[in-house]
Scaffold this motif. Sequence first.
Motif, mmCIF file in Angstrom:
data_model
loop_
_atom_site.group_PDB
_atom_site.id
_atom_site.type_symbol
_atom_site.label_atom_id
_atom_site.label_comp_id
_atom_site.label_asym_id
_atom_site.label_seq_id
_atom_site.Cartn_x
_atom_site.Cartn_y
_atom_site.Cartn_z
ATOM 1 N N SER A 188 48.734 46.446 35.564
ATOM 2 C CA SER A 188 49.039 47.878 35.524
ATOM 3 C C SER A 188 49.868 48.228 34.298
ATOM 4 C CB SER A 188 49.777 48.298 36.801
ATOM 5 O OG SER A 188 48.969 48.112 37.939
ATOM 6 N N GLN A 189 50.789 47.341 33.949
ATOM 7 C CA GLN A 189 51.644 47.567 32.784
ATOM 8 C C GLN A 189 50.823 47.595 31.498
ATOM 9 O OE1 GLN A 189 54.927 47.891 33.417
ATOM 10 N NE2 GLN A 189 55.898 47.804 31.414
ATOM 11 N N VAL A 190 49.946 46.613 31.319
ATOM 12 C CA VAL A 190 49.134 46.529 30.100
ATOM 13 C C VAL A 190 48.120 47.668 30.058
ATOM 14 C CG1 VAL A 190 47.453 45.127 28.836
ATOM 15 C CG2 VAL A 190 49.435 44.037 29.912
ATOM 16 N N PHE A 191 47.466 47.934 31.177
ATOM 17 C CA PHE A 191 46.469 49.010 31.227
ATOM 18 C C PHE A 191 47.120 50.359 30.911
ATOM 19 C CE2 PHE A 191 44.040 52.340 33.372
ATOM 20 C CZ PHE A 191 42.755 52.085 32.907
ATOM 21 N N GLY A 192 48.303 50.600 31.486
ATOM 22 C CA GLY A 192 49.001 51.851 31.250
ATOM 23 C C GLY A 192 49.406 52.025 29.799
ATOM 24 N N GLU A 193 49.863 50.950 29.173
ATOM 25 C CA GLU A 193 50.264 51.022 27.769
ATOM 26 C C GLU A 193 49.062 51.291 26.868
ATOM 27 O OE1 GLU A 193 52.443 48.113 24.521
ATOM 28 O OE2 GLU A 193 53.244 48.177 26.564
ATOM 29 N N ALA A 194 47.933 50.659 27.174
ATOM 30 C CA ALA A 194 46.715 50.868 26.392
ATOM 31 C C ALA A 194 46.196 52.295 26.562
ATOM 32 C CB ALA A 194 45.649 49.863 26.797
ATOM 33 N N PHE A 195 46.288 52.813 27.760
ATOM 34 C CA PHE A 195 45.808 54.176 28.039
ATOM 35 C C PHE A 195 46.651 55.216 27.307
ATOM 36 C CE2 PHE A 195 45.618 58.077 30.586
ATOM 37 C CZ PHE A 195 44.248 58.251 30.670
ATOM 38 N N SER A 220 52.648 39.732 41.054
ATOM 39 C CA SER A 220 53.159 39.738 39.686
ATOM 40 C C SER A 220 52.044 39.980 38.682
ATOM 41 C CB SER A 220 53.864 38.413 39.375
ATOM 42 O OG SER A 220 54.997 38.243 40.184
ATOM 43 N N LEU A 221 50.904 39.326 38.890
ATOM 44 C CA LEU A 221 49.792 39.490 37.965
ATOM 45 C C LEU A 221 49.192 40.895 38.066
ATOM 46 C CD1 LEU A 221 47.234 36.848 36.977
ATOM 47 C CD2 LEU A 221 46.432 39.127 37.519
ATOM 48 N N ILE A 222 49.057 41.395 39.287
ATOM 49 C CA ILE A 222 48.527 42.749 39.472
ATOM 50 C C ILE A 222 49.434 43.781 38.810
ATOM 51 C CG2 ILE A 222 48.100 44.539 41.214
ATOM 52 C CD1 ILE A 222 47.020 42.303 43.032
ATOM 53 N N ALA A 223 50.753 43.613 38.962
ATOM 54 C CA ALA A 223 51.704 44.530 38.333
ATOM 55 C C ALA A 223 51.645 44.434 36.813
ATOM 56 C CB ALA A 223 53.112 44.240 38.841
ATOM 57 N N ALA A 224 51.474 43.218 36.286
ATOM 58 C CA ALA A 224 51.338 43.044 34.841
ATOM 59 C C ALA A 224 50.090 43.751 34.327
ATOM 60 C CB ALA A 224 51.293 41.560 34.490
ATOM 61 N N GLU A 246 40.858 46.951 33.050
ATOM 62 C CA GLU A 246 40.618 47.980 34.050
ATOM 63 C C GLU A 246 41.911 48.272 34.799
ATOM 64 O OE1 GLU A 246 37.402 46.787 36.548
ATOM 65 O OE2 GLU A 246 35.961 46.686 34.907
ATOM 66 N N SER A 247 41.911 49.373 35.548
ATOM 67 C CA SER A 247 43.136 49.797 36.225
ATOM 68 C C SER A 247 43.533 48.858 37.359
ATOM 69 C CB SER A 247 42.978 51.214 36.764
ATOM 70 O OG SER A 247 41.888 51.293 37.673
ATOM 71 N N SER A 248 42.567 48.124 37.907
ATOM 72 C CA SER A 248 42.866 47.158 38.970
ATOM 73 C C SER A 248 42.265 45.815 38.610
ATOM 74 C CB SER A 248 42.331 47.630 40.320
ATOM 75 O OG SER A 248 40.923 47.772 40.270
ATOM 76 N N ILE A 249 42.822 44.759 39.187
ATOM 77 C CA ILE A 249 42.382 43.397 38.870
ATOM 78 C C ILE A 249 42.419 42.541 40.120
ATOM 79 C CG2 ILE A 249 44.683 42.512 38.296
ATOM 80 C CD1 ILE A 249 41.578 41.743 36.224
ATOM 81 N N THR A 250 41.471 41.614 40.213
ATOM 82 C CA THR A 250 41.457 40.645 41.313
ATOM 83 C C THR A 250 41.520 39.248 40.713
ATOM 84 O OG1 THR A 250 40.110 42.097 42.695
ATOM 85 C CG2 THR A 250 40.222 39.775 43.333
#
Length: 256
Positions: free
Chosen positions: A99-106, A93-97, A186-190
């Motif tokens: 991607s959502q925020v990064f994509g919107e910012a991009f 869920s956090l990883i998908a979130a 960033e595009s990915s998160i851990t």
Amino acid sequence: MRVYSKTDIGTKRAENQDRIWTGALSETAYAIVLCDGMGGENAGSRASQVTVDFIAERFKKGFREDNTDEEYFSADNAGGFNRNTIRNLMITSLIAANSQVFGEAFADVNKRGMGTTCVSAIVHNEVAYIINVGDSRAYHIFGDNIQQITKDHTYIRTLIEEGEITIEESKTHPNRNAITRAIGAESSITPDYFEIDLHKESILLLCSDGLHSYGNDVEIAEIIVNNPKNKVCDLLVEYAIAKGGKDNITAAILVL
């Protein structure tokens, strides 16, 4: 379980970029999602809101207490609900979130650089499952003791661990607010993930740095332990403001 929360703009900010969601996932499970946004104008608020909404919706749809699928079943987990099921739900869920925020910012030049911290917990069968990115924290209060569960993703924490500065020096360091990991950066998160066994006297505290960076852990624990639980979050906000309170302040407690 009882859950209480409070968010406040603080004394200096033009807007409150913190967001908090709490909700029941079943009769025996409760969840909290807390975010502290960063970015100019409305970008930080947007990052926090997107993250909270996205993770909350994933939790509500993905948490199935009666799951007995062979993939998830484990004999040592009551009701057939494997701890790994919750872990996977929270991490994905956090990883998908992110991607959502990064994509919107991009996609929007006006939102470039927006991001948010996130600390989230699911409590089920006296176990707290916790995930975090950034410097919003989770604490376990038991008796008169308080234990920080999460580890801050900050430049300061790195300096402390490497012995470059002391904890006391960190409180006035010019880079004390610099975080090294955030949703949307960033595009990915851990994320970091933790599991804590609780008991009937346990209290879980989730908060943004608007509380813990202005306060003292021992004093925070005293407020929580020594006051009616339905008043605690109001009192924590008042405490942070009395200490300076320049940042947005958000706190949530879960009482077993």
